[in-house]
Design a protein around this motif. Structure first.
Motif, mmCIF file in Angstrom:
data_model
loop_
_atom_site.group_PDB
_atom_site.id
_atom_site.type_symbol
_atom_site.label_atom_id
_atom_site.label_comp_id
_atom_site.label_asym_id
_atom_site.label_seq_id
_atom_site.Cartn_x
_atom_site.Cartn_y
_atom_site.Cartn_z
ATOM 1 N N GLU A 36 44.992 -6.006 -30.661
ATOM 2 C CA GLU A 36 44.421 -4.875 -31.388
ATOM 3 C C GLU A 36 43.524 -5.365 -32.531
ATOM 4 O O GLU A 36 42.417 -4.865 -32.723
ATOM 5 C CB GLU A 36 45.563 -4.023 -31.933
ATOM 6 N N LEU A 37 43.992 -6.363 -33.262
ATOM 7 C CA LEU A 37 43.199 -6.913 -34.358
ATOM 8 C C LEU A 37 41.939 -7.603 -33.843
ATOM 9 O O LEU A 37 40.860 -7.464 -34.433
ATOM 10 C CB LEU A 37 44.045 -7.894 -35.172
ATOM 11 N N ALA A 38 42.063 -8.345 -32.743
ATOM 12 C CA ALA A 38 40.908 -9.038 -32.169
ATOM 13 C C ALA A 38 39.859 -8.042 -31.684
ATOM 14 O O ALA A 38 38.657 -8.241 -31.900
ATOM 15 C CB ALA A 38 41.353 -9.945 -31.029
ATOM 16 N N VAL A 39 40.303 -6.962 -31.062
ATOM 17 C CA VAL A 39 39.368 -5.931 -30.593
ATOM 18 C C VAL A 39 38.674 -5.287 -31.787
ATOM 19 O O VAL A 39 37.459 -5.075 -31.766
ATOM 20 C CB VAL A 39 40.102 -4.874 -29.730
ATOM 21 N N LYS A 40 39.428 -5.005 -32.829
ATOM 22 C CA LYS A 40 38.844 -4.413 -34.037
ATOM 23 C C LYS A 40 37.777 -5.339 -34.613
ATOM 24 O O LYS A 40 36.679 -4.890 -34.984
ATOM 25 C CB LYS A 40 39.937 -4.155 -35.068
ATOM 26 N N ALA A 41 38.088 -6.620 -34.678
ATOM 27 C CA ALA A 41 37.139 -7.588 -35.225
ATOM 28 C C ALA A 41 35.885 -7.687 -34.369
ATOM 29 O O ALA A 41 34.786 -7.886 -34.889
ATOM 30 C CB ALA A 41 37.808 -8.959 -35.348
ATOM 31 N N ALA A 42 36.032 -7.534 -33.064
ATOM 32 C CA ALA A 42 34.890 -7.658 -32.158
ATOM 33 C C ALA A 42 34.037 -6.391 -32.105
ATOM 34 O O ALA A 42 32.823 -6.468 -31.956
ATOM 35 C CB ALA A 42 35.385 -8.008 -30.755
ATOM 36 N N LYS A 48 33.284 -9.800 -44.790
ATOM 37 C CA LYS A 48 33.953 -11.100 -44.747
ATOM 38 C C LYS A 48 35.405 -10.951 -45.180
ATOM 39 O O LYS A 48 36.299 -11.539 -44.572
ATOM 40 C CB LYS A 48 33.235 -12.109 -45.634
ATOM 41 N N LEU A 49 35.639 -10.156 -46.192
ATOM 42 C CA LEU A 49 36.997 -9.936 -46.680
ATOM 43 C C LEU A 49 37.880 -9.329 -45.590
ATOM 44 O O LEU A 49 39.015 -9.763 -45.379
ATOM 45 C CB LEU A 49 36.973 -9.022 -47.910
ATOM 46 N N GLU A 50 37.353 -8.348 -44.868
ATOM 47 C CA GLU A 50 38.111 -7.713 -43.782
ATOM 48 C C GLU A 50 38.381 -8.703 -42.648
ATOM 49 O O GLU A 50 39.481 -8.743 -42.094
ATOM 50 C CB GLU A 50 37.356 -6.490 -43.254
ATOM 51 N N ARG A 51 37.361 -9.510 -42.305
ATOM 52 C CA ARG A 51 37.542 -10.518 -41.245
ATOM 53 C C ARG A 51 38.583 -11.549 -41.655
ATOM 54 O O ARG A 51 39.430 -11.961 -40.854
ATOM 55 C CB ARG A 51 36.215 -11.194 -40.906
ATOM 56 N N ASP A 52 38.523 -11.970 -42.926
ATOM 57 C CA ASP A 52 39.507 -12.941 -43.418
ATOM 58 C C ASP A 52 40.924 -12.366 -43.357
ATOM 59 O O ASP A 52 41.873 -13.065 -42.994
ATOM 60 C CB ASP A 52 39.172 -13.363 -44.849
ATOM 61 N N GLU A 53 41.052 -11.105 -43.713
ATOM 62 C CA GLU A 53 42.367 -10.453 -43.677
ATOM 63 C C GLU A 53 42.890 -10.374 -42.244
ATOM 64 O O GLU A 53 44.070 -10.632 -41.984
ATOM 65 C CB GLU A 53 42.293 -9.058 -44.297
ATOM 66 N N ILE A 54 42.023 -10.053 -41.314
ATOM 67 C CA ILE A 54 42.417 -10.019 -39.902
ATOM 68 C C ILE A 54 42.834 -11.416 -39.446
ATOM 69 O O ILE A 54 43.846 -11.587 -38.759
ATOM 70 C CB ILE A 54 41.281 -9.451 -39.021
ATOM 71 N N GLY A 55 42.083 -12.425 -39.859
ATOM 72 C CA GLY A 55 42.421 -13.808 -39.509
ATOM 73 C C GLY A 55 43.788 -14.203 -40.042
ATOM 74 O O GLY A 55 44.587 -14.824 -39.332
ATOM 75 N N ARG A 56 44.076 -13.820 -41.286
ATOM 76 C CA ARG A 56 45.387 -14.127 -41.863
ATOM 77 C C ARG A 56 46.503 -13.384 -41.117
ATOM 78 O O ARG A 56 47.571 -13.940 -40.859
ATOM 79 C CB ARG A 56 45.417 -13.767 -43.350
ATOM 80 N N SER A 57 46.236 -12.142 -40.765
ATOM 81 C CA SER A 57 47.232 -11.366 -40.014
ATOM 82 C C SER A 57 47.522 -12.000 -38.660
ATOM 83 O O SER A 57 48.679 -12.095 -38.243
ATOM 84 C CB SER A 57 46.749 -9.923 -39.824
ATOM 85 N N ILE A 58 46.481 -12.445 -37.990
ATOM 86 C CA ILE A 58 46.650 -13.079 -36.682
ATOM 87 C C ILE A 58 47.430 -14.387 -36.829
ATOM 88 O O ILE A 58 48.328 -14.671 -36.028
ATOM 89 C CB ILE A 58 45.288 -13.293 -35.988
ATOM 90 N N GLN A 59 47.121 -15.162 -37.848
ATOM 91 C CA GLN A 59 47.863 -16.404 -38.077
ATOM 92 C C GLN A 59 49.340 -16.129 -38.343
ATOM 93 O O GLN A 59 50.213 -16.845 -37.845
ATOM 94 C CB GLN A 59 47.253 -17.186 -39.240
ATOM 95 N N GLN A 60 49.621 -15.081 -39.127
ATOM 96 C CA GLN A 60 51.016 -14.724 -39.411
ATOM 97 C C GLN A 60 51.737 -14.325 -38.119
ATOM 98 O O GLN A 60 52.874 -14.734 -37.879
ATOM 99 C CB GLN A 60 51.076 -13.577 -40.425
ATOM 100 N N LEU A 61 51.064 -13.550 -37.293
ATOM 101 C CA LEU A 61 51.653 -13.145 -36.020
ATOM 102 C C LEU A 61 51.900 -14.351 -35.114
ATOM 103 O O LEU A 61 52.931 -14.431 -34.441
ATOM 104 C CB LEU A 61 50.763 -12.114 -35.326
ATOM 105 N N GLN A 62 50.967 -15.310 -35.117
ATOM 106 C CA GLN A 62 51.152 -16.532 -34.324
ATOM 107 C C GLN A 62 52.383 -17.293 -34.786
ATOM 108 O O GLN A 62 53.163 -17.781 -33.960
ATOM 109 C CB GLN A 62 49.917 -17.438 -34.436
ATOM 110 N N GLN A 63 52.573 -17.393 -36.084
ATOM 111 C CA GLN A 63 53.744 -18.094 -36.617
ATOM 112 C C GLN A 63 55.031 -17.375 -36.204
ATOM 113 O O GLN A 63 56.019 -18.014 -35.839
ATOM 114 C CB GLN A 63 53.653 -18.206 -38.131
ATOM 115 N N GLU A 64 55.015 -16.059 -36.277
ATOM 116 C CA GLU A 64 56.192 -15.285 -35.870
ATOM 117 C C GLU A 64 56.501 -15.510 -34.397
ATOM 118 O O GLU A 64 57.666 -15.663 -34.007
ATOM 119 C CB GLU A 64 55.973 -13.801 -36.161
#
Length: 76
Positions: A36-42, A48-64
């Motif tokens: 969902e986040l990747a589709v939103k970003a695409a 830049k701030l929104e893209r960075d936030e999405i990137g951080r969210s995706i990284q957090q999800l990857q860690q989980e």
């Protein structure tokens, strides 16, 4: 007829399988959120701030997901 000991082993194995299914469901939820986040970003023009936030969210999800996968392999 199944012996009591065999029955207990089967019950224990069933509990492990149910737990693994729960973990897999949690992983699936996180993967869907990542998609969902990747589709939103695409699809949207984001700052830049929104893209960075999405990137951080995706990284957090990857860690989980990695933690859940580790727990899933330990259940075996």
């Amino acid at each position: 007829m199944i012996k009591v000991c065999e029955k207990e082993k089967l019950i224990e194995e069933l509990q492990k399988v149910k737990h693994r299914i729960q973990i897999l469901d949690m992983i699936e939820e996180r993967l869907l959120k990542m998609r969902e986040l990747a589709v939103k970003a695409a699809e949207y023009e984001l700052s830049k701030l929104e893209r960075d936030e999405i990137g951080r969210s995706i990284q957090q999800l990857q860690q989980e997901i990695m933690l859940l996968e580790k727990e899933n392999t330990e259940v075996q």
